[in-house]
Design a protein around this motif. Structure first.
Motif, PDB file in Angstrom:
ATOM      1  N   VAL A   1       0.809  -1.223   0.000  1.00 28.20           N
ATOM      2  CA  VAL A   1       0.000   0.000   0.000  1.00 28.20           C
ATOM      3  C   VAL A   1       0.846   1.279   0.000  1.00 28.20           C
ATOM      4  CG1 VAL A   1      -0.331   0.211   2.504  1.00 28.20           C
ATOM      5  CG2 VAL A   1      -2.129   0.984   0.943  1.00 28.20           C
ATOM      6  N   LEU A   2       2.022   1.235   0.582  1.00 27.34           N
ATOM      7  CA  LEU A   2       2.855   2.439   0.672  1.00 27.34           C
ATOM      8  C   LEU A   2       3.636   2.730  -0.614  1.00 27.34           C
ATOM      9  CD1 LEU A   2       4.193   2.143   4.326  1.00 27.34           C
ATOM     10  CD2 LEU A   2       2.328   3.568   3.456  1.00 27.34           C
ATOM     11  N   ALA A   3       3.533   1.851  -1.602  1.00 32.55           N
ATOM     12  CA  ALA A   3       4.261   2.058  -2.855  1.00 32.55           C
ATOM     13  C   ALA A   3       3.851   3.351  -3.551  1.00 32.55           C
ATOM     14  CB  ALA A   3       4.062   0.868  -3.795  1.00 32.55           C
ATOM     15  N   VAL A   4       2.594   3.755  -3.393  1.00 35.17           N
ATOM     16  CA  VAL A   4       2.135   4.998  -4.017  1.00 35.17           C
ATOM     17  C   VAL A   4       2.926   6.181  -3.471  1.00 35.17           C
ATOM     18  CG1 VAL A   4       0.193   6.602  -4.268  1.00 35.17           C
ATOM     19  CG2 VAL A   4      -0.196   4.148  -4.501  1.00 35.17           C
ATOM     20  N   ASP A   5       3.056   6.252  -2.154  1.00 37.71           N
ATOM     21  CA  ASP A   5       3.709   7.407  -1.540  1.00 37.71           C
ATOM     22  C   ASP A   5       5.226   7.317  -1.485  1.00 37.71           C
ATOM     23  OD1 ASP A   5       1.438   8.958  -1.077  1.00 37.71           O
ATOM     24  OD2 ASP A   5       0.957   7.844   0.737  1.00 37.71           O
ATOM     25  N   TYR A   6       5.775   6.112  -1.392  1.00 37.69           N
ATOM     26  CA  TYR A   6       7.219   5.993  -1.210  1.00 37.69           C
ATOM     27  C   TYR A   6       7.982   5.606  -2.469  1.00 37.69           C
ATOM     28  CZ  TYR A   6       6.389   6.711   3.694  1.00 37.69           C
ATOM     29  OH  TYR A   6       6.021   7.273   4.884  1.00 37.69           O
ATOM     30  N   ALA A   7       7.283   5.132  -3.500  1.00 33.72           N
ATOM     31  CA  ALA A   7       7.966   4.782  -4.753  1.00 33.72           C
ATOM     32  C   ALA A   7       7.547   5.711  -5.893  1.00 33.72           C
ATOM     33  CB  ALA A   7       7.678   3.323  -5.126  1.00 33.72           C
ATOM     34  N   LEU A   8       6.242   5.891  -6.073  1.00 32.81           N
ATOM     35  CA  LEU A   8       5.757   6.644  -7.235  1.00 32.81           C
ATOM     36  C   LEU A   8       5.746   8.164  -7.014  1.00 32.81           C
ATOM     37  CD1 LEU A   8       4.728   6.399 -10.099  1.00 32.81           C
ATOM     38  CD2 LEU A   8       2.446   5.936  -9.189  1.00 32.81           C
ATOM     39  N   ARG A   9       5.229   8.607  -5.890  1.00 33.71           N
ATOM     40  CA  ARG A   9       5.101  10.059  -5.636  1.00 33.71           C
ATOM     41  C   ARG A   9       6.428  10.817  -5.753  1.00 33.71           C
ATOM     42  NH1 ARG A   9       1.169  13.221  -3.358  1.00 33.71           N
ATOM     43  NH2 ARG A   9      -0.046  11.366  -2.888  1.00 33.71           N
ATOM     44  N   PRO A  10       7.551  10.323  -5.207  1.00 30.16           N
ATOM     45  CA  PRO A  10       8.811  11.074  -5.330  1.00 30.16           C
ATOM     46  C   PRO A  10       9.241  11.296  -6.779  1.00 30.16           C
ATOM     47  CG  PRO A  10       9.009   9.421  -3.609  1.00 30.16           C
ATOM     48  CD  PRO A  10       7.713   9.146  -4.321  1.00 30.16           C
ATOM     49  N   VAL A  11       9.012  10.312  -7.645  1.00 30.72           N
ATOM     50  CA  VAL A  11       9.374  10.460  -9.056  1.00 30.72           C
ATOM     51  C   VAL A  11       8.506  11.532  -9.709  1.00 30.72           C
ATOM     52  CG1 VAL A  11       9.429   9.284 -11.292  1.00 30.72           C
ATOM     53  CG2 VAL A  11      10.207   8.107  -9.244  1.00 30.72           C
ATOM     54  N   LEU A  12       7.217  11.516  -9.398  1.00 28.71           N
ATOM     55  CA  LEU A  12       6.296  12.500  -9.978  1.00 28.71           C
ATOM     56  C   LEU A  12       6.673  13.917  -9.534  1.00 28.71           C
ATOM     57  CD1 LEU A  12       2.972  10.508  -9.441  1.00 28.71           C
ATOM     58  CD2 LEU A  12       4.442  10.562 -11.482  1.00 28.71           C
ATOM     59  N   MET A  13       7.048  14.061  -8.289  1.00 29.64           N
ATOM     60  CA  MET A  13       7.471  15.365  -7.779  1.00 29.64           C
ATOM     61  C   MET A  13       8.778  15.800  -8.437  1.00 29.64           C
ATOM     62  SD  MET A  13       5.071  16.354  -5.794  1.00 29.64           S
ATOM     63  CE  MET A  13       5.852  17.788  -5.084  1.00 29.64           C
ATOM     64  N   ALA A  14       9.710  14.866  -8.618  1.00 30.53           N
ATOM     65  CA  ALA A  14      10.983  15.187  -9.255  1.00 30.53           C
ATOM     66  C   ALA A  14      10.792  15.625 -10.701  1.00 30.53           C
ATOM     67  CB  ALA A  14      11.923  13.983  -9.190  1.00 30.53           C
ATOM     68  N   MET A  15       9.698  15.193 -11.312  1.00 29.95           N
ATOM     69  CA  MET A  15       9.409  15.575 -12.696  1.00 29.95           C
ATOM     70  C   MET A  15       8.630  16.885 -12.767  1.00 29.95           C
ATOM     71  SD  MET A  15       8.643  11.858 -14.409  1.00 29.95           S
ATOM     72  CE  MET A  15       8.573  12.521 -16.089  1.00 29.95           C
ATOM     73  N   GLY A  16       8.520  17.580 -11.628  1.00 36.16           N
ATOM     74  CA  GLY A  16       7.979  18.925 -11.622  1.00 36.16           C
ATOM     75  C   GLY A  16       6.487  19.060 -11.451  1.00 36.16           C
ATOM     76  N   ALA A  17       5.797  17.981 -11.055  1.00 30.79           N
ATOM     77  CA  ALA A  17       4.345  18.069 -10.900  1.00 30.79           C
ATOM     78  C   ALA A  17       3.981  19.243 -10.003  1.00 30.79           C
ATOM     79  CB  ALA A  17       3.791  16.770 -10.318  1.00 30.79           C
ATOM     80  N   ALA A  18       3.027  20.053 -10.468  1.00 27.21           N
ATOM     81  CA  ALA A  18       2.597  21.211  -9.686  1.00 27.21           C
ATOM     82  C   ALA A  18       1.837  20.778  -8.442  1.00 27.21           C
ATOM     83  CB  ALA A  18       1.711  22.116 -10.546  1.00 27.21           C
ATOM     84  N   HIS A  19       1.063  19.691  -8.584  1.00 29.27           N
ATOM     85  CA  HIS A  19       0.248  19.218  -7.471  1.00 29.27           C
ATOM     86  C   HIS A  19       0.003  17.724  -7.653  1.00 29.27           C
ATOM     87  CE1 HIS A  19      -2.640  19.160  -4.269  1.00 29.27           C
ATOM     88  NE2 HIS A  19      -3.671  18.958  -5.056  1.00 29.27           N
ATOM     89  N   VAL A  20       0.459  16.927  -6.715  1.00 27.83           N
ATOM     90  CA  VAL A  20       0.164  15.498  -6.727  1.00 27.83           C
ATOM     91  C   VAL A  20      -0.946  15.287  -5.707  1.00 27.83           C
ATOM     92  CG1 VAL A  20       1.036  13.156  -6.404  1.00 27.83           C
ATOM     93  CG2 VAL A  20       2.536  14.917  -7.358  1.00 27.83           C
ATOM     94  N   THR A  21      -2.131  14.950  -6.214  1.00 29.96           N
ATOM     95  CA  THR A  21      -3.278  14.773  -5.325  1.00 29.96           C
ATOM     96  C   THR A  21      -3.127  13.458  -4.565  1.00 29.96           C
ATOM     97  OG1 THR A  21      -4.608  13.694  -7.034  1.00 29.96           O
ATOM     98  CG2 THR A  21      -4.782  16.094  -6.869  1.00 29.96           C
ATOM     99  N   PRO A  22      -3.918  13.275  -3.494  1.00 31.15           N
ATOM    100  CA  PRO A  22      -3.830  12.005  -2.770  1.00 31.15           C
ATOM    101  C   PRO A  22      -4.078  10.827  -3.712  1.00 31.15           C
ATOM    102  CG  PRO A  22      -5.084  13.583  -1.500  1.00 31.15           C
ATOM    103  CD  PRO A  22      -4.850  14.206  -2.847  1.00 31.15           C
ATOM    104  N   GLY A  23      -3.198   9.849  -3.666  1.00 29.32           N
ATOM    105  CA  GLY A  23      -3.326   8.680  -4.517  1.00 29.32           C
ATOM    106  C   GLY A  23      -4.091   7.578  -3.813  1.00 29.32           C
ATOM    107  N   TRP A  24      -4.156   6.412  -4.486  1.00 24.59           N
ATOM    108  CA  TRP A  24      -4.874   5.304  -3.882  1.00 24.59           C
ATOM    109  C   TRP A  24      -4.306   3.976  -4.349  1.00 24.59           C
ATOM    110  CZ3 TRP A  24      -7.660   5.562   0.236  1.00 24.59           C
ATOM    111  CH2 TRP A  24      -8.404   4.441   0.640  1.00 24.59           C
ATOM    112  N   PHE A  25      -4.280   3.015  -3.435  1.00 22.67           N
ATOM    113  CA  PHE A  25      -3.886   1.641  -3.720  1.00 22.67           C
ATOM    114  C   PHE A  25      -5.133   0.780  -3.664  1.00 22.67           C
ATOM    115  CE2 PHE A  25      -2.892  -2.617  -2.263  1.00 22.67           C
ATOM    116  CZ  PHE A  25      -1.860  -2.989  -3.096  1.00 22.67           C
ATOM    117  N   THR A  26      -5.346  -0.037  -4.687  1.00 22.85           N
ATOM    118  CA  THR A  26      -6.511  -0.919  -4.747  1.00 22.85           C
ATOM    119  C   THR A  26      -6.043  -2.368  -4.844  1.00 22.85           C
ATOM    120  OG1 THR A  26      -7.752   0.789  -5.924  1.00 22.85           O
ATOM    121  CG2 THR A  26      -8.646  -1.440  -5.998  1.00 22.85           C
ATOM    122  N   LEU A  27      -6.593  -3.214  -4.008  1.00 19.15           N
ATOM    123  CA  LEU A  27      -6.275  -4.633  -4.071  1.00 19.15           C
ATOM    124  C   LEU A  27      -6.797  -5.232  -5.373  1.00 19.15           C
ATOM    125  CD1 LEU A  27      -7.104  -5.763  -0.427  1.00 19.15           C
ATOM    126  CD2 LEU A  27      -4.862  -5.916  -1.540  1.00 19.15           C
TER     127      LEU A  27
END
Length: 196
Positions: A115-141
């Motif tokens: 479940v933490l892959a969204v915030d600890y793996a994906l979000r940092p890359v999106l921020m590094a690519m200059g995203a103005a706003h990364v909205t809360p994400g979601w993990f679905t089983l």
């Protein structure tokens, strides 16, 4: 309203992640947004693996990112992170390909251990690519997503409400001027306040 690029990073032809994205795309279209779908698996493997940024398919994919006001990025979780296929594409995009864009990260997986892959793996890359706003994400089983042979997607009730909420937050962020915008200068990003 806004143009949204919906990106599936799944390598599978029968992907629940892609099915989930198309399900959320329909909600965004109903809210008045134009949605463009990009399944990374449809891009030719050779330019992805050889980092050929001049290949027409890669140029076209980069242009889709450039055209979008917002980007939804969905990926299955493999080895506690997003897929290598998605990483291959993100690596070929310009450094600030997400500058001034609103981004919604989504992930799917077989266990809540990811479940933490969204915030600890994906979000940092999106921020590094200059995203103005990364909205809360979601993990679905995975077990909460069913895709029929006809392509109809059914989401279990325990995930459906949360997915609607994050999709609606993303949609609202697309329509509202953000208090913080990232302006790409080609070097270190400069931050400026957007005044309504």
């Amino acid at each position: 309203m806004a143009t949204v690029l919906s990106v599936s990073g799944s390598p599978s032809a029968t992907s629940r992640t892609t099915g989930l994205l198309r399900h959320l795309d329909a909600r965004l279209i109903a809210q008045g947004h134009e949605v463009l779908a990009l399944d990374v698996r449809s891009l030719p493997a050779e330019p992805l693996l050889r980092a050929d940024t001049r290949h027409p398919a890669i140029v076209e994919a980069a242009a889709l990112f450039g055209r979008a006001d917002g980007v939804v990025i969905g990926t299955p979780v493999y080895k506690a992170a997003y897929t290598g296929l998605l990483k291959s594409l993100l690596d070929l995009l310009p450094q600030y390909a997400l500058a001034d864009k609103v981004v919604l990260p989504l992930a799917t997986g077989g266990t809540t251990a990811h479940v933490l892959a969204v915030d600890y793996a994906l979000r940092p890359v999106l921020m590094a690519m200059g995203a103005a706003h990364v909205t809360p994400g979601w993990f679905t089983l995975d077990q909460h997503i069913a895709v029929s042979e006809a392509g109809t997607v059914t989401v279990a009730a325990e995930s459906a409400a949360a997915l609607k909420r994050v999709t609606d937050q993303f949609s609202a962020a697309l329509g509202a001027p953000g208090p913080l915008r990232v302006r790409h200068t080609g070097q270190t990003p400069a931050v400026s306040l957007a005044v309504p």
